[in-house]
Design a protein around this motif. Structure first.
Motif, short mmCIF file in Angstrom:
data_model
loop_
_atom_site.label_atom_id
_atom_site.label_comp_id
_atom_site.label_asym_id
_atom_site.label_seq_id
_atom_site.Cartn_x
_atom_site.Cartn_y
_atom_site.Cartn_z
N ASP A 171 0.83 -1.20 0.00
CA ASP A 171 0.00 0.00 0.00
C ASP A 171 0.87 1.25 0.00
O ASP A 171 1.60 1.52 0.96
N THR A 172 0.81 2.02 -1.08
CA THR A 172 1.64 3.23 -1.18
C THR A 172 1.15 4.34 -0.25
O THR A 172 1.86 5.33 -0.05
N LEU A 174 0.90 3.93 2.83
CA LEU A 174 1.72 3.77 4.03
C LEU A 174 2.99 4.60 3.89
O LEU A 174 3.69 4.50 2.89
N ARG A 176 6.12 6.80 6.56
CA ARG A 176 6.58 7.05 7.92
C ARG A 176 5.84 8.24 8.53
O ARG A 176 5.69 9.30 7.90
N ASP A 259 -7.10 0.49 10.05
CA ASP A 259 -6.21 0.84 8.94
C ASP A 259 -5.57 2.22 9.11
O ASP A 259 -4.41 2.42 8.75
N VAL A 262 -2.29 2.09 11.26
CA VAL A 262 -1.21 1.13 10.97
C VAL A 262 0.12 1.84 10.75
O VAL A 262 1.16 1.43 11.29
N ALA A 263 0.13 2.90 9.95
CA ALA A 263 1.39 3.59 9.66
C ALA A 263 2.04 4.14 10.92
O ALA A 263 3.26 4.02 11.11
N TYR A 266 3.61 1.22 12.98
CA TYR A 266 4.92 0.83 12.45
C TYR A 266 5.97 1.90 12.73
O TYR A 266 7.09 1.60 13.16
N SER A 267 5.63 3.15 12.48
CA SER A 267 6.59 4.24 12.59
C SER A 267 7.10 4.43 14.01
O SER A 267 8.24 4.84 14.23
N GLU A 287 5.47 -3.58 4.68
CA GLU A 287 4.79 -2.45 5.31
C GLU A 287 5.72 -1.72 6.27
O GLU A 287 5.75 -0.48 6.33
N ARG A 290 8.16 0.33 4.32
CA ARG A 290 7.54 1.57 3.84
C ARG A 290 7.59 2.66 4.91
O ARG A 290 7.69 3.85 4.60
N CYS A 291 7.51 2.22 6.17
CA CYS A 291 7.50 3.18 7.28
C CYS A 291 8.88 3.38 7.90
O CYS A 291 8.98 3.94 9.01
#
Length: 371
Positions: A171-172, A174, A176, A259, A262-263, A266-267, A287, A290-291
């Motif tokens: 998923d773009t 996513l 940081r 959802d 989520v970013a 992770y970040s 994922e 991405r972050c």
């Protein structure tokens, strides 16, 4: 070639709480519809989709066929007999028992063969039966990875000529998150510590949760870092055992993560710990990359393909090795910097538009084979 009518099982896209297979179906179907293709797509749903779930286009038909059970083998199959499309696509392992024409199916993994104890008896037998049937009935098979393609040949005798390896995308949206307020808000929502390591996935035996928790406890004891928590982000799945985490300090279970969060999850993590026993693909690895979060993952199944040289790879059965990898990633700043940079390069290799183009090519090949 002439324009085709392509029937797609879109039933998994409407799940209220999507996990890997459901996200795969949604993202791939969205990307297929976004292609400049001359074909007509017929999408079949069990539940009414939200208005903005998929694009509304002239070459897209939506068919709602509700059914409480046996939707695939009865209602979807009956719809295919009426419509007789040029090719049918099911983005998971289960094709209907009887339907007309050529078909393409995605097989995500055969983990139930390698780890039968990680499934209930019924689910293991059902997965084996449906996957075996689908592999035989499908005109072409899409595998998420070379590892799954090899497994299909080894266990079900599928010729490699019938298998296309199509890597999913990531998923773009996513990216940081650096806003301290947003990070703090997500931590507060899920009652998380300020400093934490992260696991993302359904909490089930195949994900190696018990061994991960023991590895974390060992590292925390040896390092003296009582301030660092372990966040297990995901729903409780098949054969979840609360004893995996009982009595272990610093472990936090979030349940399903929205959802939108989520970013930030992770970040805010120091690293993703994903020592799964078997994966057909392993979305959390990408994922996290991405972050810009460093990754520790397994050296088995598809995970080396997904991670490349952008993660620390460990034997998922070796608790000492997992604990040692945690220590490395926590104390070696140059290593963290290198993994983050490599992660940005690695994740760029996985794209939903590319996956959609390759999938459409496979569908066209299957349709030609059925003419």
């Amino acid at each position: 070639m002439r324009p085709l009518t392509i029937a797609i099982d879109a039933s998994r896209t409407t799940a209220a709480q999507r996990t890997g297979t459901e996200n795969y179906a949604l993202q791939l179907i969205r990307s297929l519809l976004a292609l400049d293709a001359p074909h007509r797509f017929r999408l079949y749903f069990r539940d009414t989709p939200a208005p903005d779930l998929l694009p509304d286009q002239p070459n897209v038909e939506r068919h709602m066929i509700p059914a409480p059970r046996l939707w695939t083998h009865l209602r979807f199959a009956a719809a295919l007999w009426r419509a007789r499309p040029d090719v049918t696509f099911v983005p998971a392992h289960t094709l209907p028992l009887a339907f007309p024409g050529p078909a393409v199916v995605t097989v995500h993994d055969l983990g139930y063969i390698y780890f039968p104890e990680a499934h209930t008896g019924f689910s293991r037998r059902y997965l084996d039966w449906t996957t075996r049937y689908s592999a035989r009935r499908a005109t072409r098979i899409i595998a998420d990875s070379l590892a799954t393609a090899r497994d299909l040949s080894a266990h079900y005798g599928v010729s490699q000529n019938r298998i296309a390896v199509v890597y999913p995308g990531v998923d773009t949206a996513l990216a940081r998150v650096t806003d301290p307020a947003r990070l703090a808000s997500v931590r507060a929502r899920y009652k998380l510590p300020e400093v934490y390591l992260l696991f993302v996935g359904t909490l089930q035996p195949r994900k190696n949760v018990a061994r991960l928790v023991r590895s974390f406890a060992r590292w925390r004891r040896e390092s003296g870092r009582a301030d660092v928590g372990l966040v297990l982000a995901g729903q409780q799945g098949w054969l979840f055992d609360p004893r995996w985490t009982e009595g272990v300090e610093g472990v936090h279970l979030t349940g399903y993560v929205d959802d939108a969060d989520v970013a930030a999850l992770y970040s805010g993590a120091l690293a993703l710990l994903f020592p799964s026993l078997h994966e057909g693909f392993g979305f959390p690895v990408l994922e996290a990359m991405r972050c810009e979060t460093p990754v520790i993952t397994s050296n088995t199944s598809s995970l080396p393909e997904v991670a490349g040289e952008a993660a620390l790879l460990v034997n998922p059965r070796d608790e000492a090795a997992i604990a040692q990898a945690i220590e490395q990633i926590m104390t070696d700043d140059p290593l963290r910097t290198t993994l983050i940079a490599r992660g940005a390069e690695q994740v760029a290799r996985f794209s939903w538009p590319r996956a959609a183009e390759q999938t459409l090519h496979v569908l066209e090949q299957a349709a030609r084979a059925g003419q």
